[in-house]
Structures are given as structure tokens and as C-alpha cells.
Scaffold this active site. Structure first.
Site, PDB file in Angstrom:
ATOM      1  N   HIS A   1     -30.826   0.796  43.857  1.00 26.48           N
ATOM      2  CA  HIS A   1     -31.576   1.624  42.909  1.00 26.48           C
ATOM      3  C   HIS A   1     -33.037   1.195  42.942  1.00 26.48           C
ATOM      4  O   HIS A   1     -33.354   0.027  43.199  1.00 26.48           O
ATOM      5  CB  HIS A   1     -31.049   1.472  41.479  1.00 26.48           C
ATOM      6  CG  HIS A   1     -29.951   2.431  41.133  1.00 26.48           C
ATOM      7  ND1 HIS A   1     -30.142   3.790  41.035  1.00 26.48           N
ATOM      8  CD2 HIS A   1     -28.646   2.216  40.835  1.00 26.48           C
ATOM      9  CE1 HIS A   1     -29.010   4.376  40.703  1.00 26.48           C
ATOM     10  NE2 HIS A   1     -28.080   3.439  40.578  1.00 26.48           N
TER      11      HIS A   1
ATOM     12  N   ASP B   1     -35.244   3.826  38.273  1.00 20.08           N
ATOM     13  CA  ASP B   1     -33.884   4.277  37.960  1.00 20.08           C
ATOM     14  C   ASP B   1     -33.248   3.385  36.898  1.00 20.08           C
ATOM     15  O   ASP B   1     -32.566   3.859  35.988  1.00 20.08           O
ATOM     16  CB  ASP B   1     -33.001   4.253  39.212  1.00 20.08           C
ATOM     17  CG  ASP B   1     -33.590   5.019  40.367  1.00 20.08           C
ATOM     18  OD1 ASP B   1     -34.309   5.995  40.114  1.00 20.08           O
ATOM     19  OD2 ASP B   1     -33.351   4.635  41.526  1.00 20.08           O
TER      20      ASP B   1
ATOM     21  N   HIS C   1     -24.848   3.003  36.067  1.00 16.59           N
ATOM     22  CA  HIS C   1     -24.358   1.655  35.793  1.00 16.59           C
ATOM     23  C   HIS C   1     -25.025   1.084  34.539  1.00 16.59           C
ATOM     24  O   HIS C   1     -24.368   0.592  33.619  1.00 16.59           O
ATOM     25  CB  HIS C   1     -24.662   0.723  36.971  1.00 16.59           C
ATOM     26  CG  HIS C   1     -23.844   0.986  38.182  1.00 16.59           C
ATOM     27  ND1 HIS C   1     -24.000   2.108  38.968  1.00 16.59           N
ATOM     28  CD2 HIS C   1     -22.854   0.251  38.777  1.00 16.59           C
ATOM     29  CE1 HIS C   1     -23.147   2.060  39.980  1.00 16.59           C
ATOM     30  NE2 HIS C   1     -22.440   0.943  39.895  1.00 16.59           N
TER      31      HIS C   1
END
Length: 291
Positions: free
Chosen positions: A243, A247, A203
Site C-alpha cells: 500500500h 492508502d 486492512h
């Protein structure tokens, strides 16, 4: 003018010699070139060419107090990192590790405890935010593909392909457990409470790739919008425990890294000289751009 003279006509050759001074100033440091000397065996070596080290010509022997002051004055960022290195070396050797029986410690989770409780208490709000985040992912995808399909600039698309391939390799190589407090949603991407690779955040990396392309094209307002939405996305992913903090941080770096690698690839692959001396466009399909 006869044909014989025409065929034997030549253009005078000129040669330019660049002279390098003995003292070269780079970033406020004076580097003195070490003269070449010939050993007894007749071979030529030079400290400047890097064939060997000699304490007699060591750089630190030429350092002065002014050099030290200039180091802190003109290079504050590396000096800050040097101090940080010493600090975190102390932290690393004195910090007690998390027991294997305990869940991982994540500073981002600790900072979003309140937001996590709000989402736990309001599943509807969690679904709405997940849906909005999925819309943002769609915006990223549309823009990145549009730069290639519509504008003929495949760099962002190539960067995204590089990024997701590397993410798949790393995500499979070290499979991290989902946080115990993970809040899934059917409106999230990937859809539902399915297994997915945590390291690193696709993302965030995709958002960075799109934002960097916008900056190259001087689309400043759009880039600012994407950066703002990316920041909100980070907060939501931490709040839902979708997450870990690492990350998301690596996702930023991955976006920058793969955008740079895609740029190098495009610069090397767009135009190639054929055997007959002509030039052929080797960009993806018929792109007129290199980026």
C-alpha cells in the site's frame, strides 16, 4: 364524580419561555445578538438568523487584543493548522513534481527502505509476516461479526459493509498501479499476487472499526492490542509496498468515518413508530442494542 365530569376533565397547560441573553459566550468568545429591525417594506430581517451580511455588524469589528490572545491560548490546535496551511501552501508552489516517467514518491517507502531489503533477502520471513497479518485480518473479521451474531450489536458490521462498498467504488474509479517493488506472498490476504484496490486500505480501516467498538464497550486492553497490531500491519504493508502511505492514512479516517455513519444509521433505524402508535424494533434481525 359523574361520567360527564370525567370526560370533560382537562389538565392545565403550562408554557416555559426560555430567555436568551444578549451576550452569549461560546468557547471564550463573546457573541452579541443583533437586534431585529424592520425595513421599510414591513418585512422583518435579522443578522442573527443569517438572512444577510452587513459590514456594520461584522464580527471582526468587535475583536479585541484579548480575543486574539485568547484565540492562541484556548484554540492552539486550529492555530497550528492555520500555520500548517501557510507552510504547505509554500511547499505546494515551490516543490517540483515527480516526472511522469518516474515511479511515485512515497515517504513511507523511503522510511522503510531497510525493512524492504530485509524482506527481499528473506522470502521466508516475508511469508511468515504475511501469514501473521492474515491471522490478524481473521481476528478483525471474527470480532466484527461476533459483535452482531453473538452480542446482537450490528453497528461494527454495518460500518464494515459501508466501508468496503465505498472502497470498491473508489478503488475502481481511480486504479493505481502496484508499486514496482511490491513483494507478494501466497500467505497474504488477498491471497497471492492478485490485483486489488489500493485506495484505501481495508486492512487498516477494518482494524479501526473493531478498535472503536472495543473502546465503546470499554475493552481497553483488547483495543490497545488491536491498535498495536494495526501499527505493525502498517509498517509491514509499507515494507512490502503493498500500500502507499496515503492508502493507510485514509484507511484510518475511513474507519472512523464509517463507524460514525453506522452509528447514525442505527440510531435512526432501530426503533420506528408504527401507524397504530406502537413501536417496532427495526434493527438488523432481533438486536436489542442500538450500537
Amino acid at each position: 364524580m359523574t361520567s360527564d365530569k370525567l370526560h370533560h376533565r382537562s389538565v392545565p397547560q403550562t408554557t416555559t419561555i426560555l430567555k436568551t441573553p444578549n451576550n452569549i459566550s461560546i468557547n471564550n468568545f463573546n457573541l452579541k445578538k443583533t437586534p431585529t429591525h424592520a425595513p421599510a417594506n414591513g418585512t422583518t430581517t435579522s443578522e442573527w438568523t443569517g438572512h444577510g451580511w452587513s459590514m456594520a455588524g461584522a464580527s471582526f469589528l468587535r475583536w479585541t487584543a484579548a480575543d486574539v490572545v485568547g484565540l492562541f491560548k484556548y484554540h492552539t490546535v486550529p492555530c497550528f493548522f492555520a500555520v500548517s496551511l501557510l507552510f504547505f501552501m509554500g511547499v505546494e508552489y515551490t516543490l517540483s513534481m515527480i516526472p511522469s516517467s518516474s515511479p511515485p514518491f512515497d515517504i513511507g517507502f523511503a522510511a522503510t527502505v531497510y525493512l524492504h531489503r530485509v524482506l527481499v533477502a528473506s522470502p521466508t520471513l516475508n511469508t511468515v509476516l504475511a501469514g501473521l497479518n492474515t491471522v490478524f485480518v481473521g481476528m478483525q473479521t471474527t470480532y466484527i461479526l461476533g459483535t452482531w451474531v453473538i452480542e446482537g450489536r450490528p453497528r461494527a458490521t454495518v460500518a464494515t459493509l459501508f466501508m468496503f462498498t465505498c472502497r470498491g467504488i473508489l478503488g475502481y474509479s481511480t486504479q493505481l498501479p502496484l508499486p514496482e517493488e511490491f513483494l507478494g506472498s501466497g500467505a497474504d490476504f488477498p491471497v497471492g499476487n492478485v490485483s486489488f484496490f489500493l485506495f484505501y486500505s481495508g486492512h487498516v480501516a477494518g482494524s479501526m472499526i473493531a478498535s472503536l467498538d472495543m473502546r465503546r464497550m470499554r475493552r481497553w486492553e483488547l483495543a490497545f492490542l488491536f491498535d498495536t497490531l494495526n501499527l505493525l500491519q502498517v509498517v509491514r504493508l509499507l515494507s512490502t509496498r503493498g500500500h502507499y502511505t496515503i492508502d493507510l492514512a485514509v484507511g484510518v479516517g475511513a474507519g472512523i468515518l464509517f463507524d460514525s455513519l453506522a452509528g447514525k444509521y442505527m440510531n435512526s433505524a432501530v426503533v420506528a413508530k408504527d401507524v397504530d402508535g406502537s413501536y417496532t424494533n427495526r434493527a438488523l434481525l432481533s438486536s436489542p442494542y442500538q450500537s
